[in-house]
Enzyme design. Sequence first.
Site, mmCIF file in Angstrom:
data_model
loop_
_atom_site.group_PDB
_atom_site.id
_atom_site.type_symbol
_atom_site.label_atom_id
_atom_site.label_comp_id
_atom_site.label_asym_id
_atom_site.label_seq_id
_atom_site.Cartn_x
_atom_site.Cartn_y
_atom_site.Cartn_z
ATOM 1 N N HIS A 1 0.855 -1.188 0.000
ATOM 2 C CA HIS A 1 0.000 0.000 0.000
ATOM 3 C C HIS A 1 0.895 1.244 0.000
ATOM 4 C CE1 HIS A 1 -3.555 2.387 0.776
ATOM 5 N NE2 HIS A 1 -2.892 3.024 1.723
ATOM 6 N N ASP B 1 -6.951 -2.426 4.002
ATOM 7 C CA ASP B 1 -5.577 -2.045 4.374
ATOM 8 C C ASP B 1 -5.347 -2.084 5.888
ATOM 9 O OD1 ASP B 1 -5.044 -1.531 1.620
ATOM 10 O OD2 ASP B 1 -5.922 0.454 1.814
ATOM 11 N N GLU C 1 8.787 0.899 -2.865
ATOM 12 C CA GLU C 1 7.950 -0.305 -3.000
ATOM 13 C C GLU C 1 8.735 -1.411 -3.679
ATOM 14 O OE1 GLU C 1 3.938 0.160 -4.514
ATOM 15 O OE2 GLU C 1 3.876 2.246 -3.892
#
Length: 220
Positions: A114, A150, A179
């Site tokens: 996320h 999430d 990420e």
Amino acid sequence: MTPKKKLRLAILASGSGSNLQSIIDQCQQERLDAEISLVISNNPAAGALERAKQAGINNICINHRKFDMREEFDQAVVAALKEVGAELVVLAGFMRIISDVFLQAFPQKIINIHPALLPSFPGLQVQQKAIEYGAKFSGCTVHFVDGGVDTGPIIVQAVVPVFADDCADTLSARILEQEHKIYPQAIQWFAEGRVKIEGRQVKIENSGTLKSTLINPPTR
Ligand code: GAR
């Protein structure tokens, strides 16, 4: 010497697939003790499918629009995952909420990335929301998937500064770079059997301890 057994990954992606690409690259460079057995997209136009094709990886589109109910779509996804014997399900920009059907088929075996520092800014357009809120830091979070949006236990996070002149695109790019580092790292920890989940706490066996702190804007 017998080769190490590789963790069988299935990757689900809805969009461009840059996270998928970082995992493909690290598998190809043999930096992960893992192999991608299947890429699934719900979006026929996803760049992720093209990236899988280019890399010669088994890929399918299961278009959610062809199903009346979320559970039916999830059942089709679960069947495909079971068929390839997926051991870890990696959501990489997969823009669908996961139902109980899916969660129960792969308990504690589904992870997500996320683009925010959870529990701040769950949901969508979170880079823009972090800027509008005036946050001085943002980042990304790899976490287990549970029944919420999430909300699952956090495995690893990376922090980036938010600059005064950032727009959603510049911040997203800065986060995306991280990420591409932390997602393959998290997968490798799974492959090495080092991820232990104790309630909300996730422990990585033999991980180091971070000593530094960050202040933004910097002090003199
Ligand atoms: C990534 O920034 C990922 O964190 C985000 O979508 C992007 C996909 O990029 N995921 C979510 O927002 C999930 N709620 P990619 O297709 O280039 O990997």
